[in-house]
Design a protein around this motif. Structure first.
Motif, mmCIF file in Angstrom:
data_model
loop_
_atom_site.group_PDB
_atom_site.id
_atom_site.type_symbol
_atom_site.label_atom_id
_atom_site.label_comp_id
_atom_site.label_asym_id
_atom_site.label_seq_id
_atom_site.Cartn_x
_atom_site.Cartn_y
_atom_site.Cartn_z
ATOM 1 N N MET A 279 2.413 -13.501 -71.095
ATOM 2 C CA MET A 279 1.914 -12.578 -71.647
ATOM 3 C C MET A 279 1.564 -11.375 -70.512
ATOM 4 S SD MET A 279 -1.050 -14.408 -74.116
ATOM 5 C CE MET A 279 -2.248 -12.833 -73.932
ATOM 6 N N LEU A 280 1.310 -11.751 -69.145
ATOM 7 C CA LEU A 280 1.199 -10.812 -67.858
ATOM 8 C C LEU A 280 2.545 -10.048 -68.100
ATOM 9 C CD1 LEU A 280 -0.794 -11.750 -64.846
ATOM 10 C CD2 LEU A 280 1.523 -10.748 -64.719
ATOM 11 N N ALA A 281 3.670 -10.850 -67.964
ATOM 12 C CA ALA A 281 4.814 -10.010 -67.935
ATOM 13 C C ALA A 281 5.280 -9.242 -68.841
ATOM 14 C CB ALA A 281 6.187 -11.163 -67.787
ATOM 15 N N ALA A 282 4.837 -9.506 -70.176
ATOM 16 C CA ALA A 282 4.970 -8.439 -71.316
ATOM 17 C C ALA A 282 4.086 -7.312 -71.350
ATOM 18 C CB ALA A 282 4.660 -9.456 -72.531
ATOM 19 N N SER A 283 3.026 -7.511 -70.589
ATOM 20 C CA SER A 283 2.095 -6.308 -70.394
ATOM 21 C C SER A 283 2.790 -5.360 -69.470
ATOM 22 C CB SER A 283 0.636 -6.723 -69.785
ATOM 23 O OG SER A 283 0.916 -7.069 -68.615
ATOM 24 N N LEU A 284 3.464 -5.827 -68.537
ATOM 25 C CA LEU A 284 4.228 -4.993 -67.641
ATOM 26 C C LEU A 284 5.146 -4.107 -68.262
ATOM 27 C CD1 LEU A 284 2.723 -6.514 -65.258
ATOM 28 C CD2 LEU A 284 4.679 -6.222 -63.969
ATOM 29 N N ALA A 285 6.075 -4.956 -68.934
ATOM 30 C CA ALA A 285 7.269 -4.503 -69.718
ATOM 31 C C ALA A 285 6.698 -3.381 -70.877
ATOM 32 C CB ALA A 285 7.975 -5.475 -70.461
ATOM 33 N N LEU A 286 5.646 -3.534 -71.523
ATOM 34 C CA LEU A 286 5.403 -2.790 -72.803
ATOM 35 C C LEU A 286 4.656 -1.501 -72.012
ATOM 36 C CD1 LEU A 286 4.581 -2.136 -75.612
ATOM 37 C CD2 LEU A 286 2.051 -3.490 -75.087
ATOM 38 N N LEU A 287 4.040 -1.509 -70.854
ATOM 39 C CA LEU A 287 3.629 -0.374 -70.229
ATOM 40 C C LEU A 287 4.578 0.541 -69.899
ATOM 41 C CD1 LEU A 287 0.735 1.134 -69.321
ATOM 42 C CD2 LEU A 287 1.002 -0.097 -67.331
ATOM 43 N N ALA A 288 5.609 -0.097 -69.284
ATOM 44 C CA ALA A 288 6.944 0.796 -68.781
ATOM 45 C C ALA A 288 7.631 1.344 -69.913
ATOM 46 C CB ALA A 288 7.780 -0.207 -67.859
ATOM 47 N N ALA A 289 7.677 0.414 -70.859
ATOM 48 C CA ALA A 289 8.506 1.198 -72.038
ATOM 49 C C ALA A 289 7.685 2.302 -72.893
ATOM 50 C CB ALA A 289 8.676 -0.223 -73.073
#
Length: 422
Positions: A279-289
């Motif tokens: 979930m933490l990694a997904a939050s970074l990817a979502l924000l960058a996208a």
């Protein structure tokens, strides 16, 4: 000192953590866009400055147990709050990278001293069987502090100096409260008291694995704490004031971290660790996208807040379980590892942003998070999975628990493994 129940101490400790960790440490990332613009700092310089409080946190944490033993919990807490006042005041008047760096270093010392001071006090006023739960509640105070910082950005987006002056006042109130509520604890060990049981090779092995996981999580999370608001402003063209909604979301979701950590502690820590790290990694990817979509950015902040606070709470409780009776070591080592990971990750993400841009830099860090999550089956389980409050201590551990504590010069009842009604 005013006496408190276990619940009262947990809430008061959460308030002090909110000031020291939430305002003095993690609120900095929220103000990076206006600070960077006014002081004309590059992302690489911001990344280095963002690592300084983490380094000073580690150094302060190394001497904090000795300080708490020598000076007492109250004096250490007051000293911690004093460094917070000084650091926040210096940041509010910063004129360049040097003065800004001095301020954040002082704030790092504040955070390094606070948790050991509260831990020392907890041994005197909280039943041992509740230590893990009380520590988890106090840890959630970081979310409260982060949320408190939000209104200053939402309504005073360009007034970061005024915001830090306001934080300075709150930290000064914390100095007074710490003196009034924290017991002046000094541990007196009788000559015939048995020493704590030696740490076994199995405990060292599991503690080492815990430390590695905590370091990796801290490394990955550094990208969000330092550069998330700046990413939405620079890459997504969002107004600087709207970044406050991200930290509000982090703060609100982070409050649930105490609950998740407690449930994981009593069920399956490795699976929970894997889920939260993904979930933490997904939050970074979502924000960058989707940096220009405010709703998606806020959702990523909700995910990040829940995941980060759950993981830090889980590390804290695992450390306590792995080394029962050693509160100056068990919960401290994973916190140090998280800080070291963030100190290492902050300049790295700064260099990646300078070289490849925000999107690629965040994507690389998200990938690292996924890889670490895949190793979660190696997350340490407890030496004895039964909770310590369900087992009556015997032998050396029982003798060690029957140590004398002195609060404000008066002896108090020895701590045992029995749960008392509050």
């Amino acid at each position: 000192m005013k006496s408190m129940s276990s619940t009262g101490f947990a809430l008061f400790g959460a308030a002090l953590i909110a000031i020291s960790f939430g305002l003095a440490r993690f609120a900095f990332g929220l103000f990076v866009p206006p600070i960077r613009a006014e002081l004309e700092l590059t992302p690489e310089v911001i990344g280095i400055i963002g690592a300084l409080p983490l380094i000073s946190f580690v150094l302060a944490s190394l001497v904090a147990p000795f300080t708490a033993d020598r000076l007492g919990a109250r004096t250490t807490a007051v000293l911690s709050s004093g460094f917070g006042v000084a650091g926040l005041a210096v940041i509010s008047q910063a004129i360049g990278p040097l003065s800004l760096g001095i301020g954040v270093v002082a704030c790092g010392i504040c955070t390094g001293l606070m948790m050991p001071a509260l831990t020392a006090a907890m041994q005197a006023v909280v039943n041992r069987s509740l230590h893990g739960r009380v520590s988890s509640v106090m840890n959630a105070g970081t979310s409260i502090g982060v949320a408190v910082a939000v209104p200053t950005v939402l309504f005073l987006s360009d007034a970061w100096r005024f915001a830090y002056l306001s934080f300075t006042v709150l930290a000064a109130i914390g100095v007074i409260a710490a003196w009034y509520f924290i017991p002046s604890v000094s541990r007196v060990t009788p000559a015939n008291a048995a020493p704590p049981p030696p740490i076994t090779a199995l405990q060292w092995s599991r503690l080492f694995r815990l430390t590695l996981f905590a370091f990796a999580m801290g490394f990955v999370s550094a990208a969000y704490w330092v550069f998330a608001p700046d990413l939405t402003v620079t890459l997504g063209n969002l107004p600087s004031g709207e970044t406050g909604w991200l930290w509000l979301a982090v703060g609100i979701a982070g409050l649930g971290g105490a609950v998740v950590a407690d449930l994981a502690d009593r069920n399956n820590p490795p699976i929970t660790h894997a889920l939260m790290l993904v979930m933490l990694a997904a939050s970074l990817a979502l924000l960058a996208a989707s940096p220009g979509q405010l709703l998606l950015a806020v959702f990523s902040a909700l995910v990040f807040g829940l995941a980060y606070m759950s993981l830090t709470g889980l590390y804290l409780m695992t450390g306590i379980r792995l080394l029962p009776g050693r509160l100056s070591m068990g919960p401290v080592l994973p916190f140090l590892a998280v800080a070291l990971g963030q100190a290492a990750g902050s300049p790295v993400i700064g260099m990646l942003v300078d070289k490849f841009g925000y999107a690629d830099g965040f994507a690389i860090f998200a990938s690292i998070g996924i890889l670490v999550a895949m190793l979660s089956p190696l997350y340490p389980r407890y030496i004895d999975h039964e909770s310590e409050e369900e087992v009556e201590p015997t032998g050396l551990q029982a003798a060690y628990n029957l140590q004398l504590l002195k609060v404000d010069g008066e002896p108090i009842e020895p701590i045992t493994g029995e749960t008392k009604s509050q």
